[in-house]
Design a protein around this motif. Structure first.
Motif, short mmCIF file in Angstrom:
data_model
loop_
_atom_site.label_atom_id
_atom_site.label_comp_id
_atom_site.label_asym_id
_atom_site.label_seq_id
_atom_site.Cartn_x
_atom_site.Cartn_y
_atom_site.Cartn_z
N PHE A 180 8.01 -7.18 11.55
CA PHE A 180 8.16 -5.79 11.09
C PHE A 180 6.78 -5.12 11.01
N ILE A 181 6.70 -3.88 11.50
CA ILE A 181 5.42 -3.16 11.44
C ILE A 181 5.40 -2.29 10.18
N ASN A 182 4.50 -2.63 9.28
CA ASN A 182 4.34 -1.82 8.07
C ASN A 182 3.85 -0.42 8.44
N ASP A 183 4.21 0.55 7.63
CA ASP A 183 3.78 1.93 7.87
C ASP A 183 2.36 2.10 7.31
N ALA A 184 1.38 1.67 8.12
CA ALA A 184 -0.02 1.65 7.64
C ALA A 184 -0.50 3.05 7.28
N ALA A 185 -0.10 4.07 8.04
CA ALA A 185 -0.57 5.43 7.78
C ALA A 185 -0.09 5.89 6.40
N ALA A 186 1.18 5.63 6.09
CA ALA A 186 1.73 6.05 4.79
C ALA A 186 1.05 5.29 3.65
N ILE A 187 0.76 4.01 3.88
CA ILE A 187 0.13 3.19 2.83
C ILE A 187 -1.29 3.69 2.56
N VAL A 188 -2.03 3.98 3.64
CA VAL A 188 -3.41 4.48 3.47
C VAL A 188 -3.37 5.84 2.76
N GLU A 189 -2.43 6.69 3.18
CA GLU A 189 -2.36 8.05 2.59
C GLU A 189 -2.12 7.97 1.08
N LYS A 190 -1.13 7.13 0.69
CA LYS A 190 -0.83 7.02 -0.74
C LYS A 190 -2.00 6.39 -1.50
N ALA A 191 -2.56 5.36 -0.93
CA ALA A 191 -3.68 4.68 -1.61
C ALA A 191 -4.83 5.67 -1.84
N HIS A 192 -5.17 6.42 -0.82
CA HIS A 192 -6.30 7.34 -0.96
C HIS A 192 -6.00 8.47 -1.96
N LYS A 193 -4.73 8.85 -2.01
CA LYS A 193 -4.33 9.92 -2.94
C LYS A 193 -4.62 9.52 -4.39
N VAL A 194 -4.46 8.21 -4.67
CA VAL A 194 -4.67 7.77 -6.06
C VAL A 194 -6.01 7.04 -6.23
N GLY A 195 -6.82 7.04 -5.19
CA GLY A 195 -8.17 6.44 -5.32
C GLY A 195 -8.23 4.95 -5.07
N ALA A 196 -7.22 4.40 -4.39
CA ALA A 196 -7.24 2.96 -4.07
C ALA A 196 -7.69 2.74 -2.62
N LEU A 197 -8.00 1.50 -2.29
CA LEU A 197 -8.48 1.16 -0.94
C LEU A 197 -7.51 0.17 -0.29
N VAL A 198 -7.35 0.30 1.03
CA VAL A 198 -6.40 -0.56 1.75
C VAL A 198 -7.14 -1.60 2.59
N VAL A 199 -6.68 -2.85 2.46
CA VAL A 199 -7.19 -3.95 3.29
C VAL A 199 -6.05 -4.30 4.25
N LEU A 200 -6.15 -3.84 5.49
CA LEU A 200 -5.05 -4.05 6.43
C LEU A 200 -5.29 -5.35 7.20
N ASP A 201 -4.35 -6.29 7.08
CA ASP A 201 -4.45 -7.56 7.80
C ASP A 201 -3.80 -7.36 9.17
N THR A 202 -4.66 -7.25 10.18
CA THR A 202 -4.17 -6.93 11.53
C THR A 202 -4.06 -8.18 12.42
N PHE A 203 -3.97 -9.34 11.76
CA PHE A 203 -3.90 -10.60 12.52
C PHE A 203 -2.74 -10.57 13.51
N GLN A 204 -1.57 -10.11 13.04
CA GLN A 204 -0.38 -10.14 13.90
C GLN A 204 -0.18 -8.85 14.69
N SER A 205 -1.16 -7.95 14.63
CA SER A 205 -1.01 -6.72 15.41
C SER A 205 -2.10 -6.57 16.47
N LEU A 206 -3.36 -6.79 16.10
CA LEU A 206 -4.44 -6.53 17.06
C LEU A 206 -4.28 -7.39 18.32
N GLY A 207 -4.18 -6.73 19.44
CA GLY A 207 -3.99 -7.44 20.71
C GLY A 207 -2.57 -7.28 21.24
N THR A 208 -1.65 -6.83 20.37
CA THR A 208 -0.28 -6.62 20.86
C THR A 208 0.30 -5.29 20.41
#
Ligand SMILES: Cc1ncc(COP(=O)(O)O)c(C=O)c1O
Length: 388
Positions: free
Chosen positions: A166-194
């Motif tokens: 399943f592909i998480n909605d990274a854009a929505a997660i980053v948007e919400k995190a930034h809105k409240v002042g949090a930072l996102v650590v995106l684990d792209t192990f299973q995405s980068l390259g595919t």
């Protein structure tokens, strides 16, 4: 149907001998690794200690750039490490968990090693909020977004879920995190390259992963992208001489941090693994992830259609836009069937709550998909006959 990417097959020796459908775990070794390892030995043997200055010292950063170009990172923003867990440790060491903003929010679909790491940080004051998911396949995005609040410091989440793809909605997660002042650590192990990723368009704070799966780079190299403006400010406490502004002065006392990517590194780098990673990165950079994604969406759809014909349950999203490169199929006695598949040279894996995971990559033929599903069917019929 003509398939341009099949011209890369001769670069991967194991494809001559097996149906290799396990790139979500260990990508096939490119033939070029033999030469890379030979060159490494030759450099060590003939140049000795001079190799550091001539080639090895910069290698960790150069390989970082080769990884970074796949995610549209600016140059010198990606440091290399041993693995994703170490990357979490580098990130954690940049923050203070004793203040009110000390929540770490993620879902129970994260890769366990990442969760084990953050659970253990509770001893340093971190408060872990693990969001429960329902169906073992998808992440209820709104539930995750609702859990990210003003007390959240970090959101370490997988981009593509290792069990279900399943592909998480990274854009929505980053948007919400930034809105409240949090930072996102995106684990792209299973995405980068595919699955295509653009860290600048996403404006993600950190991205980490490893090269041994979809990047065909072998074990030993993890990577950490840090957003350029953060990269200039953060001061990892998990540090060492490579992160020093003048490492060869061997100064006494507190470190003076250099710029990224070395700023996020620590001790002597893993040169053989970095050398082994390069042939795979070269091929993936040459092809481009967009092309790989097109083929992957077509082949994963084919696998799902074939599994449907057998009536097996699919533990992967059916919507191609929500699906990464893997198809997880639930079958009876999946673990034993997987063992038998390996014996018959169909290389796949089994994971609890996922079933058998099949991951075609740019080098696989459609016939190999048909063969993998055919052999699973054969094994199941034989087992049924044997048990009456
Ligand atoms: C999403 C994800 N993260 C992390 C890892 C592995 O973590 P590490 O590099 O620390 O072994 C995996 C490996 O299977 C994975 O699928």
């Amino acid at each position: 149907m003509s398939d341009d990417l099949l011209k890369y097959r001769p670069e991967f020796p194991i494809l001559e001998r097996t149906t290799y459908m396990i790139s979500n775990s260990l990508g096939a070794m490119p033939r070029g690794v033999y030469e890379a390892m030979h060159d490494y030995a030759e450099t060590w043997a003939t140049r000795g200690v001079r190799a550091w200055e001539e080639h090895w010292w910069m290698l960790a950063a150069e390989v970082g750039n080769e990884i970074g170009s796949l995610m549209n990172a600016p140059q010198w923003c990606v440091s290399t490490h041993q693995n994703v867990t170490t990357c979490q440790a580098v990130i954690a060491s940049c923050f203070d968990f004793s203040s009110k903003r000390n929540k770490v929010v993620y879902t129970d679909m994260n890769f366990p090693s990442v969760m084990y790491f953050w659970e253990a940080q509770q001893d340093t004051g971190a408060r872990v909020r693990m969001v429960k998911t329902d169906d073992g396949i998808t992440v209820p995005t709104q539930r995750l977004l609702d859990a990210i609040d003003e007390e959240t410091l970090l959101v370490p989440v997988s981009h593509v879920i290792f069990r279900s793809a399943f592909i998480n909605d990274a854009a929505a997660i980053v948007e919400k995190a930034h809105k409240v002042g949090a930072l996102v650590v995106l684990d792209t192990f299973q995405s980068l390259g595919t699955v295509p990723i653009d860290v600048q368009a996403l404006n993600v704070d950190f991205a980490c992963g490893g090269v041994l799966k979809w990047l065909c780079g072998g074990p030993g190299v993890g990577y950490l992208y840090v957003r350029p403006d953060l990269g200039k400010k953060l001061k990892p406490r998990f540090t060492g001489w490579m992160a020093h502004e003048n490492p060869f002065a061997f100064e006494i006392g507190a470190t003076r941090y250099t710029d990224p990517p070395f700023r996020f590194m620590n001790g002597t780098p893993h040169i053989p693994s970095l050398e082994a990673a390069r042939p795979g990165l070269k091929i993936i950079n040459e092809i481009g992830v967009a092309q790989i994604r097109n083929k992957s969406q077509r082949q994963t759809a084919r696998l799902i259609a074939l599994a449907d014909q057998h009536g097996w349950k699919i533990n992967t999203p059916r919507d191609p836009e929500q699906r990464g490169g893997t198809v997880s199929i639930e079958i009876p006695d999946a673990q034993e069937v997987c063992r038998e598949l390996l014996r018959r040279d169909v290389l796949v894996d089994y994971r609890p709550k996922a079933g058998v995971r099949l991951s075609p990559h740019f080098y696989n033929t459609d016939q190999e998909l048909d063969n993998a599903i055919g052999v699973i069917g054969e094994i199941l019929s034989e087992r049924q006959l044997a048990t009456g």
